[in-house]
Design a protein around this motif. Sequence first.
Motif: not given
Length: 647
Positions: A350-358, A360-366, A395-399, A618-624
């Motif tokens: 779960l921690c890994v998914f949340v970190g990667t989701g953050v 992907v989210f910042i990457m998508t937003l920017l 954005m790896g540091s945020f993950a 779709s996997l990236g969207l799942f994490l996001l």
Amino acid sequence: MGRSGAVLTAAAWWASRWCGEAFYLPGVAPREYKQGDKVELKVNKLTSIHTQIPYDYYSHKFCKPKGGVKQSAENLGEFLSGDRIENSPYVLFMRVDEYCKVLCQNKLTPANAQQFKHSIDKAYHHNWIVDNIPAASVIDTEQYVTTSYSRGFPVGYYEAELGKHYLYNHASIVIEYHEAVEDGNRIVGFYVEPFSIQHKFVTSDYDPKKLAETHPMLETCSTERPMDLDQANKADKLFVVRGATVVYTYDIVWKASSIRWASRWDIYLSMDNAVPKKVHWFSIVNSLMIVVCLTGMVAMILARNLRRDISQYNRVATDEEAEADPHEETGWKLVHQDVFRPPANMPMLLCVFVGTGVQVFIMTLLTIAFAAVGFVSPANRGSLMIVVLLLFVCMGSFAGYHCARLYKTFKGQRWQKATFLTAFLYPGVCFAVFFALDLTLASYGSTGAVPVTTLLALLALWFGISVPLVFLGAYLGFRKEPFDFPVKFSNIPRPIPASSWYVSPPFTVVVGGVLPFGACFVELFFILSSMWMDQYYYVFGFTFLVFLILCVTCAEITMVLLYFQLCAEDYRWWWRTFLTSGSTALYVFLYSAFYFSKLETNLPITYALYFGYNGIVSLGLFLLTGTIGYFSALWFNITIFSSIKVD
């Protein structure tokens, strides 16, 4: 609701302001030609929406330029997109009209003929470029004239009644120019109308190897005027058969235009207004209606139910009230000693998914924000791919930070493994799928297979930038204090009573993704069209607004379902809230499977390419979306449980 309405109105105005403008990379300047200056015509890959397997232009029996084929300099994004831009034998001079120019003569071997037949059957198209704008296709028939701005022009056509394949060997080129200053001409339009003609020479006294220099006369086209449908109908068509002699010819016509250089991409992006903007506005209105309904539900829960619950929980009952109502209280307050208990199942994952989701989210937003303000230009091929890659690795540091801090909150001990999984799990899956598909494309001899140097560049970005940043972020995250929750969890977990079917995990997970998907599915159609149908996508103002609506919808549906779950005295919310909003990706993948029918293909490799790349997205969207649901649920729990008095 007044403030929400004002914010949504302002966002809609912002989208309408940006969506109608053409986007260009700042600093790109127009090129001016004097009359008689040489204008270079370049060729790109041959493409088909039915196979999704691009091929090099000179893999077919076309005329090659004198001095050999030379590849233009390309960026990383162009290589990943399968682009191979090369020079051509076509000779053009600014504002100099020429007709019935002979390029070369080729004789088709059985292998050449079979290759052309396959390309015609699979609807392969030429992709020519002049002054960095692609060729629009003009197909003239007895019934109508069709102009296409998105896919180039076809290699040929198949006539079912006769069972013959016809090859387009004559190109009538029309280039529009705008005279910005005196004798300063800028190219603003590029059209190609192809014809199939079985050319015949006036005399047989010619050297087939020196046609471009000697310019022998042809009976089948005029040197006085460009080719048109009437002339083409008087000549025999060139059908593909082994041993056939193919003479390639072309016309060049220059036309003055009032279109300015800065607006020359507008007709390509709008595809001559084939898709009206009201369709995108329908998507926005549809999404806003969903948000308004969900906002009303959340407001009702927060303003009525929660306020009532909190007031009841915090009120001290008198002796008379206690005697009159001796029953034990029920509701979400009863789980206050368990609600922040770490998940029992796979807390590290779960921690890994949340970190990667953050990440992907910042990457998508920017990425969407940069595209909306004009930093990603369709004229700069591969720019979108480069922006996505660079933003993701940076954005790896945020993950690493969010994974490490959450894992520390869960009192995890194997932080090295958690950090390693954050750096390698999702990127590793993406690279493995990409590499497998790349090997498959290489076996077909496709330009979609990236060179070894490009693979090394990707690995350098991954191991040289992304991985060190993930470990740096993890180091900083572990140095921070764990999350401070308003209540502590007990040593003994509370028993969870049996719940109704409508608050069970399978039902809430399946239902949770419906409304977020409904908020974005109209715009998703245009995004898939740009990915798989060779169409341009440029309304990033709308995309930005739809992305914000998607985020709000995921957050609100997660909080609504979480409230019902807590009222049922079920405190296992960590994974469920992540999966609830993350299930949006499942509906997106199913919709992409439905969209696949538009490709009209039965090739196994096309199935692999389509579902492989859509699976990565779709996997990236799942994490996001899952990360959005997780953070909204965390905020919701902290807010409500910090508002009650705990004994």
